[in-house]
Design a protein around this motif. Structure first.
Motif, short mmCIF file in Angstrom:
data_model
loop_
_atom_site.label_atom_id
_atom_site.label_comp_id
_atom_site.label_asym_id
_atom_site.label_seq_id
_atom_site.Cartn_x
_atom_site.Cartn_y
_atom_site.Cartn_z
N MET A 190 0.85 -1.20 0.00
CA MET A 190 0.00 0.00 0.00
C MET A 190 0.88 1.24 0.00
O MET A 190 1.77 1.38 0.83
CB MET A 190 -0.91 0.01 1.23
N SER A 191 0.65 2.13 -0.95
CA SER A 191 1.48 3.34 -1.05
C SER A 191 1.10 4.34 0.03
O SER A 191 -0.01 4.34 0.55
CB SER A 191 1.30 3.97 -2.43
N MET A 192 2.06 5.21 0.34
CA MET A 192 1.86 6.22 1.38
C MET A 192 1.51 7.56 0.75
O MET A 192 2.04 7.92 -0.31
CB MET A 192 3.13 6.35 2.22
N ASN A 193 0.59 8.28 1.36
CA ASN A 193 0.28 9.65 0.97
C ASN A 193 -0.14 10.40 2.23
O ASN A 193 -0.28 9.80 3.30
CB ASN A 193 -0.80 9.71 -0.11
N ILE A 194 -0.32 11.70 2.11
CA ILE A 194 -0.60 12.53 3.28
C ILE A 194 -1.90 12.14 3.98
O ILE A 194 -2.01 12.22 5.21
CB ILE A 194 -0.61 14.03 2.89
N PHE A 195 -2.88 11.67 3.20
CA PHE A 195 -4.17 11.32 3.80
C PHE A 195 -4.06 10.01 4.60
O PHE A 195 -4.60 9.91 5.71
CB PHE A 195 -5.24 11.18 2.72
N ARG A 196 -3.36 9.04 4.04
CA ARG A 196 -3.17 7.79 4.77
C ARG A 196 -2.33 8.02 6.03
O ARG A 196 -2.66 7.53 7.11
CB ARG A 196 -2.50 6.74 3.89
N THR A 199 -4.44 8.76 -8.60
CA THR A 199 -2.98 8.88 -8.79
C THR A 199 -2.28 7.56 -9.07
O THR A 199 -1.12 7.57 -9.51
CB THR A 199 -2.33 9.53 -7.55
N GLU A 200 -2.92 6.43 -8.80
CA GLU A 200 -2.30 5.14 -9.04
C GLU A 200 -2.99 4.44 -10.20
O GLU A 200 -4.16 4.05 -10.09
CB GLU A 200 -2.37 4.27 -7.78
N PRO A 201 -2.30 4.27 -11.32
CA PRO A 201 -2.92 3.69 -12.53
C PRO A 201 -3.52 2.30 -12.31
O PRO A 201 -4.52 1.95 -12.93
CB PRO A 201 -1.75 3.64 -13.52
N TYR A 202 -2.91 1.49 -11.45
CA TYR A 202 -3.36 0.12 -11.26
C TYR A 202 -4.00 -0.10 -9.89
O TYR A 202 -4.04 -1.22 -9.38
CB TYR A 202 -2.19 -0.85 -11.45
N TYR A 203 -4.53 0.98 -9.34
CA TYR A 203 -5.17 0.88 -8.02
C TYR A 203 -6.42 0.00 -8.11
O TYR A 203 -7.25 0.17 -9.00
CB TYR A 203 -5.55 2.27 -7.52
N GLN A 204 -6.53 -0.96 -7.21
CA GLN A 204 -7.67 -1.88 -7.18
C GLN A 204 -8.75 -1.35 -6.25
O GLN A 204 -8.50 -1.13 -5.07
CB GLN A 204 -7.24 -3.27 -6.72
N HIS A 205 -9.94 -1.15 -6.79
CA HIS A 205 -11.05 -0.63 -6.01
C HIS A 205 -11.68 -1.75 -5.18
O HIS A 205 -11.87 -2.87 -5.66
CB HIS A 205 -12.11 -0.02 -6.92
N HIS A 206 -11.97 -1.44 -3.92
CA HIS A 206 -12.65 -2.38 -3.02
C HIS A 206 -13.97 -1.72 -2.59
O HIS A 206 -13.99 -0.94 -1.64
CB HIS A 206 -11.79 -2.69 -1.80
N TYR A 207 -15.03 -2.05 -3.30
CA TYR A 207 -16.29 -1.35 -3.07
C TYR A 207 -16.91 -1.70 -1.72
O TYR A 207 -17.63 -0.88 -1.13
CB TYR A 207 -17.26 -1.64 -4.22
N ILE A 208 -16.65 -2.89 -1.20
CA ILE A 208 -17.12 -3.23 0.15
C ILE A 208 -16.44 -2.32 1.16
O ILE A 208 -17.07 -1.80 2.09
CB ILE A 208 -16.84 -4.71 0.46
N VAL A 209 -15.13 -2.10 0.99
CA VAL A 209 -14.38 -1.20 1.88
C VAL A 209 -14.94 0.21 1.79
O VAL A 209 -15.11 0.89 2.82
CB VAL A 209 -12.88 -1.21 1.52
N TYR A 210 -15.24 0.67 0.58
CA TYR A 210 -15.78 2.02 0.41
C TYR A 210 -17.11 2.18 1.14
O TYR A 210 -17.32 3.15 1.88
CB TYR A 210 -16.00 2.33 -1.08
N LEU A 211 -18.02 1.23 0.91
CA LEU A 211 -19.35 1.33 1.52
C LEU A 211 -19.27 1.27 3.04
O LEU A 211 -19.95 2.04 3.74
CB LEU A 211 -20.24 0.20 0.99
N CYS A 212 -18.43 0.38 3.56
CA CYS A 212 -18.29 0.26 5.01
C CYS A 212 -17.61 1.49 5.60
O CYS A 212 -17.96 1.93 6.71
CB CYS A 212 -17.51 -1.00 5.37
N GLY A 213 -16.67 2.07 4.87
CA GLY A 213 -16.02 3.29 5.33
C GLY A 213 -16.99 4.45 5.41
O GLY A 213 -16.97 5.24 6.36
N LEU A 214 -17.86 4.55 4.41
CA LEU A 214 -18.88 5.61 4.42
C LEU A 214 -19.87 5.40 5.55
O LEU A 214 -20.28 6.36 6.23
CB LEU A 214 -19.60 5.64 3.07
N LEU A 215 -20.27 4.14 5.77
CA LEU A 215 -21.18 3.83 6.88
C LEU A 215 -20.54 4.19 8.22
O LEU A 215 -21.18 4.83 9.07
CB LEU A 215 -21.54 2.35 6.86
N GLN A 216 -19.28 3.80 8.39
CA GLN A 216 -18.59 4.08 9.64
C GLN A 216 -18.48 5.57 9.90
O GLN A 216 -18.74 6.05 11.01
CB GLN A 216 -17.19 3.45 9.61
#
Length: 223
Positions: free
Chosen positions: A1-7, A179-196
Motif C-alpha cells: 500500500m502506497s503512502m500519501n498525506i491522507f493515509r 494517482t495510481e494507474p493500477y489501483y484496485q477498487h474495493h467497493y465493500i471497503v468504500y461502503l463500510c467506510g462511508l457507513l462508519q
C-alpha cells in the motif's frame, strides 16, 4: 500500500486516539463513559484483519502499525477488565449493547456469504468480516455516550480522532484512485467506510458545537 498525506494523517489520527484513551484511563484511573464492548470489537477486528502478519511482509511501517493496534487495544481491554481501580469504575449497566448478537454474528454471516461469491477462502472471509465489523464497532460506545449525556473532554477527543481516522482514509482512497494507474477498487471497503463515518456524523455535530461555544460537550440523552 502506497503512502500519501491522507493515509499518514489517518494513521496518526488513529494512533493519537489510542494515546488519548490510554491517558484517559491511566491518568484519571476511571473508565466511566468508555465502552469495553467497542474495544472488544476493535480487538476482534484487528486480530482477524492482520493475520497476514504471519504470511506477508509489506514494510516495517505496515507491520509495526498492525502490531501497535493489536497490542494497545488488547491492553485497553485488559485494563478495563482486570486493572484496579479502572475496572471497578467501568459501568456494565450502561454498556449493555448486545454486540455479539447484533454486530458480530450478522457481520460473520454476511462475510461468509460475501466470500462464497468469489469462491471460499478463509483468510479472505476473515478480512471481509473485519471490514464489516469495523464499520459498526463504534456503536456500543456511541450508545454509552448518549446514555451519559455529558461527555468528558478526553473521551470526546478520543471519539473525534477515531472518526477523523476513517474520514481521512476515505480521502486516501479517493487520492489513490486518481494517482495510481493500477489501483484496485474495493467497493465493500468504500461502503463500510462511508457507513462508519456516517455513524460519527451526529457526534461530530455536537462536538463542533461544544468547541465553538467553549462549553461542556454533551449529547441528547437516550429515552
Amino acid at each position: 500500500m502506497s503512502m500519501n498525506i491522507f493515509r499518514l494523517s489517518g494513521d496518526m489520527s488513529h494512533v493519537a486516539s489510542i494515546i488519548v484513551l490510554l491517558l484517559r484511563l491511566r491518568v484519571a484511573k476511571n473508565a466511566q463513559g468508555i465502552s469495553l464492548r467497542t474495544h472488544e470489537l476493535f480487538l476482534l477486528v484487528f486480530l482477524t484483519r492482520y493475520l497476514d502478519l504471519f504470511t506477508t511482509y509489506y514494510s516495517l511501517y505496515n507491520s509495526m502499525m498492525k502490531m501497535v493496534y493489536i497490542a494497545t487495544t488488547g491492553y485497553i481491554v485488559h485494563m478495563m477488565r482486570n486493572v484496579e481501580p479502572i475496572c471497578s469504575t467501568y459501568d456494565k449497566a450502561q454498556d449493555s449493547f448486545l454486540h455479539l448478537k447484533f454486530l458480530v454474528a450478522p457481520c460473520a454471516v454476511l462475510a461468509f456469504f460475501t466470500n462464497l461469491i468469489g469462491g471460499f477462502n478463509l483468510m479472505e472471509m476473515l478480512w471481509v468480516f473485519s471490514i464489516y465489523l469495523e464499520a459498526v464497532a463504534i456503536l456500543p460506545q456511541l450508545v454509552v455516550l448518549q446514555r451519559y449525556g455529558e461527555v468528558e473532554n478526553l473521551t470526546g477527543n478520543y471519539i473525534f480522532l477515531m472518526g477523523s481516522y476513517r474520514a481521512l482514509y476515505i480521502l486516501n482512497w479517493i487520492w489513490r484512485s486518481f494517482t495510481e494507474p493500477y489501483y484496485q477498487h474495493h467497493y465493500i471497503v468504500y461502503l463500510c467506510g462511508l457507513l462508519q463515518t456516517g455513524l460519527y456524523a451526529d457526534f461530530f455535530y455536537y462536538y463542533y458545537l461544544s468547541k465553538k461555544s467553549g462549553g461542556k460537550f454533551s449529547l441528547p440523552t437516550a429515552g
